[in-house]
Write a protein that holds these residues in place. Structure first.
Motif, PDB file in Angstrom:
ATOM      1  N   CYS A  20      95.163   2.510  53.188  1.00  0.00           N
ATOM      2  CA  CYS A  20      94.981   3.286  54.427  1.00  0.00           C
ATOM      3  C   CYS A  20      94.418   2.420  55.550  1.00  0.00           C
ATOM      4  O   CYS A  20      94.872   2.507  56.697  1.00  0.00           O
ATOM      5  N   THR A  21      93.449   1.594  55.225  1.00  0.00           N
ATOM      6  CA  THR A  21      92.866   0.706  56.237  1.00  0.00           C
ATOM      7  C   THR A  21      93.914  -0.259  56.751  1.00  0.00           C
ATOM      8  O   THR A  21      94.005  -0.511  57.963  1.00  0.00           O
ATOM      9  N   LYS A  23      97.241   0.076  56.779  1.00  0.00           N
ATOM     10  CA  LYS A  23      98.282   0.763  57.554  1.00  0.00           C
ATOM     11  C   LYS A  23      97.764   1.321  58.870  1.00  0.00           C
ATOM     12  O   LYS A  23      98.393   1.137  59.919  1.00  0.00           O
ATOM     13  N   PHE A  24      96.626   2.008  58.843  1.00  0.00           N
ATOM     14  CA  PHE A  24      96.183   2.756  60.019  1.00  0.00           C
ATOM     15  C   PHE A  24      95.158   2.026  60.891  1.00  0.00           C
ATOM     16  O   PHE A  24      95.034   2.350  62.070  1.00  0.00           O
ATOM     17  N   VAL A  25      94.432   1.086  60.334  1.00  0.00           N
ATOM     18  CA  VAL A  25      93.447   0.342  61.131  1.00  0.00           C
ATOM     19  C   VAL A  25      94.006  -1.038  61.493  1.00  0.00           C
ATOM     20  O   VAL A  25      94.137  -1.375  62.667  1.00  0.00           O
ATOM     21  N   MET A  26      94.354  -1.827  60.483  1.00  0.00           N
ATOM     22  CA  MET A  26      94.834  -3.185  60.754  1.00  0.00           C
ATOM     23  C   MET A  26      96.136  -3.178  61.547  1.00  0.00           C
ATOM     24  O   MET A  26      96.339  -4.040  62.396  1.00  0.00           O
ATOM     25  N   HIS A  27      97.021  -2.242  61.239  1.00  0.00           N
ATOM     26  CA  HIS A  27      98.282  -2.132  61.982  1.00  0.00           C
ATOM     27  C   HIS A  27      98.179  -1.054  63.060  1.00  0.00           C
ATOM     28  O   HIS A  27      99.190  -0.574  63.565  1.00  0.00           O
ATOM     29  N   GLY A  28      96.966  -0.683  63.406  1.00  0.00           N
ATOM     30  CA  GLY A  28      96.697   0.282  64.467  1.00  0.00           C
ATOM     31  C   GLY A  28      95.743  -0.334  65.471  1.00  0.00           C
ATOM     32  O   GLY A  28      95.975  -1.434  65.974  1.00  0.00           O
ATOM     33  N   PHE A  29      94.584   0.335  65.654  1.00  0.00           N
ATOM     34  CA  PHE A  29      93.648  -0.132  66.675  1.00  0.00           C
ATOM     35  C   PHE A  29      92.981  -1.463  66.325  1.00  0.00           C
ATOM     36  O   PHE A  29      92.455  -2.144  67.196  1.00  0.00           O
ATOM     37  N   GLY A  30      93.029  -1.893  65.052  1.00  0.00           N
ATOM     38  CA  GLY A  30      92.459  -3.177  64.648  1.00  0.00           C
ATOM     39  C   GLY A  30      93.457  -4.324  64.657  1.00  0.00           C
ATOM     40  O   GLY A  30      93.180  -5.404  64.133  1.00  0.00           O
ATOM     41  N   TRP A  31      94.620  -4.103  65.247  1.00  0.00           N
ATOM     42  CA  TRP A  31      95.670  -5.122  65.262  1.00  0.00           C
ATOM     43  C   TRP A  31      95.184  -6.434  65.870  1.00  0.00           C
ATOM     44  O   TRP A  31      95.587  -7.507  65.451  1.00  0.00           O
ATOM     45  N   TYR A  32      94.296  -6.353  66.848  1.00  0.00           N
ATOM     46  CA  TYR A  32      93.772  -7.564  67.486  1.00  0.00           C
ATOM     47  C   TYR A  32      93.202  -8.525  66.443  1.00  0.00           C
ATOM     48  O   TYR A  32      93.400  -9.739  66.539  1.00  0.00           O
ATOM     49  N   LEU A  33      92.524  -7.995  65.441  1.00  0.00           N
ATOM     50  CA  LEU A  33      91.953  -8.847  64.391  1.00  0.00           C
ATOM     51  C   LEU A  33      92.974  -9.233  63.334  1.00  0.00           C
ATOM     52  O   LEU A  33      92.839 -10.265  62.687  1.00  0.00           O
ATOM     53  N   HIS A  34      93.983  -8.413  63.137  1.00  0.00           N
ATOM     54  CA  HIS A  34      94.945  -8.631  62.051  1.00  0.00           C
ATOM     55  C   HIS A  34      96.178  -9.429  62.490  1.00  0.00           C
ATOM     56  O   HIS A  34      96.864 -10.017  61.658  1.00  0.00           O
ATOM     57  N   ASN A  49      91.510 -12.115  61.065  1.00  0.00           N
ATOM     58  CA  ASN A  49      91.710 -11.122  60.015  1.00  0.00           C
ATOM     59  C   ASN A  49      90.608 -11.176  58.947  1.00  0.00           C
ATOM     60  O   ASN A  49      90.312 -10.177  58.305  1.00  0.00           O
ATOM     61  N   ASP A  50      89.996 -12.331  58.773  1.00  0.00           N
ATOM     62  CA  ASP A  50      88.935 -12.472  57.773  1.00  0.00           C
ATOM     63  C   ASP A  50      87.720 -11.610  58.095  1.00  0.00           C
ATOM     64  O   ASP A  50      86.883 -11.374  57.225  1.00  0.00           O
ATOM     65  N   ALA A  51      87.624 -11.107  59.321  1.00  0.00           N
ATOM     66  CA  ALA A  51      86.521 -10.209  59.690  1.00  0.00           C
ATOM     67  C   ALA A  51      86.539  -8.945  58.832  1.00  0.00           C
ATOM     68  O   ALA A  51      85.487  -8.333  58.607  1.00  0.00           O
ATOM     69  N   PHE A  52      87.715  -8.573  58.328  1.00  0.00           N
ATOM     70  CA  PHE A  52      87.787  -7.374  57.506  1.00  0.00           C
ATOM     71  C   PHE A  52      87.042  -7.545  56.179  1.00  0.00           C
ATOM     72  O   PHE A  52      86.608  -6.559  55.578  1.00  0.00           O
ATOM     73  N   PHE A  53      86.864  -8.785  55.716  1.00  0.00           N
ATOM     74  CA  PHE A  53      86.050  -9.004  54.519  1.00  0.00           C
ATOM     75  C   PHE A  53      84.620  -8.548  54.789  1.00  0.00           C
ATOM     76  O   PHE A  53      83.975  -7.945  53.940  1.00  0.00           O
ATOM     77  N   VAL A  54      84.124  -8.839  55.993  1.00  0.00           N
ATOM     78  CA  VAL A  54      82.769  -8.428  56.367  1.00  0.00           C
ATOM     79  C   VAL A  54      82.690  -6.904  56.456  1.00  0.00           C
ATOM     80  O   VAL A  54      81.723  -6.295  55.991  1.00  0.00           O
ATOM     81  N   VAL A  55      83.735  -6.302  57.028  1.00  0.00           N
ATOM     82  CA  VAL A  55      83.768  -4.843  57.168  1.00  0.00           C
ATOM     83  C   VAL A  55      83.610  -4.173  55.806  1.00  0.00           C
ATOM     84  O   VAL A  55      82.876  -3.193  55.665  1.00  0.00           O
ATOM     85  N   PHE A  56      84.278  -4.701  54.792  1.00  0.00           N
ATOM     86  CA  PHE A  56      84.176  -4.112  53.459  1.00  0.00           C
ATOM     87  C   PHE A  56      82.919  -4.567  52.714  1.00  0.00           C
ATOM     88  O   PHE A  56      82.447  -3.875  51.818  1.00  0.00           O
ATOM     89  N   ALA A  57      82.372  -5.715  53.062  1.00  0.00           N
ATOM     90  CA  ALA A  57      81.170  -6.213  52.378  1.00  0.00           C
ATOM     91  C   ALA A  57      79.926  -5.432  52.782  1.00  0.00           C
ATOM     92  O   ALA A  57      79.026  -5.232  51.954  1.00  0.00           O
ATOM     93  N   ILE A  58      79.861  -4.978  54.019  1.00  0.00           N
ATOM     94  CA  ILE A  58      78.663  -4.275  54.498  1.00  0.00           C
ATOM     95  C   ILE A  58      78.372  -3.012  53.686  1.00  0.00           C
ATOM     96  O   ILE A  58      77.245  -2.836  53.200  1.00  0.00           O
ATOM     97  N   PRO A  59      79.363  -2.119  53.478  1.00  0.00           N
ATOM     98  CA  PRO A  59      79.046  -0.941  52.641  1.00  0.00           C
ATOM     99  C   PRO A  59      78.641  -1.323  51.218  1.00  0.00           C
ATOM    100  O   PRO A  59      77.754  -0.695  50.638  1.00  0.00           O
ATOM    101  N   SER A  60      79.263  -2.354  50.681  1.00  0.00           N
ATOM    102  CA  SER A  60      78.925  -2.785  49.334  1.00  0.00           C
ATOM    103  C   SER A  60      77.463  -3.242  49.269  1.00  0.00           C
ATOM    104  O   SER A  60      76.713  -2.855  48.369  1.00  0.00           O
TER     105      SER A  60
END
Length: 149
Positions: A20-21, A23-34, A49-60
């Motif tokens: 979902c992330t 399809k809808f974030v990376m290929h949506g409003f987060g396209w700038y990073l992806h 695009n590697d910024a998304f690793f941080v996005v998922f690491a923070i909740p963990s």
């Protein structure tokens, strides 16, 4: 035993969250990073695009923190499931599929070949629209047919 089930269930759930992330974030409003990830021959070691690793690491990390306070609880094991998925994602996506690191160059497994093919189909679209195959560990069976014998 319950904590192992929580960790495994979180790991499996992360595939859906990642789909979902992607399809809808990376290929949506987060396209700038992806976007740089879809450009062939991107010359840098790191991508935006590697910024998304941080996005998922923070909740963990937050789940680890709150999962040991005041004593060990299920939140810790949810964080662990996210961490394990992040490690799998790195090894499969960055090492095996994109070969950003030359660690496992000789792997010729039918499953990994199917994943690589599905990801290659995803990357044939250089723009954010018309994408397909957004999964990472679970992709449609059609990508495995020619390799499974």
């Amino acid at each position: 035993m319950v904590f192992a089930i929580v960790t495994i269930a979180t790991f499996i759930t992360m595939e859906g969250i990642t789909w979902c992330t992607h399809k809808f974030v990376m290929h949506g409003f987060g396209w700038y990073l992806h976007e740089d990830h879809h450009q062939p021959g991107y010359p840098h070691i790191f991508e935006k695009n590697d910024a998304f690793f941080v996005v998922f690491a923070i909740p963990s990390m937050l789940l680890f923190y709150f999962g040991i306070r005041p004593e060990l609880n299920a939140l810790f094991f949810i964080g662990l499931g996210i961490l394990f998925y992040g490690i799998a994602y790195f090894l499969v996506h960055d090492v095996l599929i994109h070969r950003r690191f030359k660690w496992f160059d000789k792997i010729n497994n039918w499953y990994f070949r199917g994943l690589r093919k599905a990801h290659k189909i995803h990357h044939k679209h250089l723009g954010k629209n018309d994408g397909e195959c957004f999964g990472m560990l679970f992709v449609p069976f059609k990508y495995f047919k020619e390799y499974k014998k």
